[in-house]
Design a protein around this motif. Structure first.
Motif, PDB file in Angstrom:
ATOM      1  N   THR A  35       0.849  -1.180   0.000  1.00 17.61           N
ATOM      2  CA  THR A  35       0.000   0.000   0.000  1.00 17.61           C
ATOM      3  C   THR A  35       0.896   1.244   0.000  1.00 17.61           C
ATOM      4  OG1 THR A  35      -0.083   0.129   2.405  1.00 17.61           O
ATOM      5  CG2 THR A  35      -1.772  -1.225   1.329  1.00 17.61           C
ATOM      6  N   LYS A  70       0.926   8.141  -2.738  1.00 21.72           N
ATOM      7  CA  LYS A  70      -0.498   8.263  -3.088  1.00 21.72           C
ATOM      8  C   LYS A  70      -0.665   8.842  -4.485  1.00 21.72           C
ATOM      9  CE  LYS A  70      -2.458   8.455   1.532  1.00 21.72           C
ATOM     10  NZ  LYS A  70      -3.136   9.257   2.548  1.00 21.72           N
ATOM     11  N   ASP A  73       0.079   6.085  -6.950  1.00 18.12           N
ATOM     12  CA  ASP A  73      -1.043   5.161  -7.082  1.00 18.12           C
ATOM     13  C   ASP A  73      -2.117   5.736  -8.000  1.00 18.12           C
ATOM     14  OD1 ASP A  73       0.080   3.210  -5.510  1.00 18.12           O
ATOM     15  OD2 ASP A  73      -1.081   3.713  -3.708  1.00 18.12           O
TER      16      ASP A  73
END
Length: 149
Positions: A35, A70, A73
């Motif tokens: 993640t 982030k 992503d």
């Protein structure tokens, strides 16, 4: 007798050709899907270990790395046409995060980080060449060319 020797020679050449091939290819190792938080933590941990960061620096760098992860992503989930158009934006984001890191680090830490980045870039270039991109069909080099005439 000649047929037996000829058969043996052919068999030896055949076995040599069969065993000369590399049958022990390494299986491609699957990279775990991390993640954004895990990637930011991993990067921050590596920087802490290599650069001897203070607690305050670690916290600020984690925030920068998390923001960068982030954005990456989001960039990866877009379709191919949109990605090509946003490459300049992506480069600008990377430069901004690099500049933010430079504001946090001391000059000694910056030089260590730059050295580490250069080493990683060189290592990556060698890996890409090993994947076949560096190999191009070239004319054979003849060390002793035949005499003309």
């Amino acid at each position: 007798m000649k047929k037996l020797i000829l058969t043996m020679a052919i068999a030896v050449m055949g076995f040599t050709a069969v065993f000369a091939q590399d049958s022990t290819k390494r299986a491609k190792r699957q990279m775990p899907k991390l993640t954004a938080e895990q990637r930011a933590e991993k990067t921050t941990g590596m920087m802490e270990k290599k650069l001897n960061l203070t607690a305050d620096q670690k916290q600020k760098i984690y925030a920068i790395e998390l923001d960068k992860a982030k954005k990456m992503d989001a960039f990866r989930t877009e379709d191919r046409a949109a990605i090509k158009g946003k490459m300049k934006d992506r480069k600008a984001d990377l430069e901004k995060s690099k500049a933010d890191l430079d504001k946090i680090l001391t000059t000694d830490q910056k030089s260590k980080l730059d050295a580490f980045r250069a080493e990683a870039k060189e290592k990556g270039g060698k890996m890409r060449k090993g994947m076949g991109r560096g190999k191009q069909d070239k004319a054979p080099v003849v060390s002793n060319p035949p005499a003309q005439g």
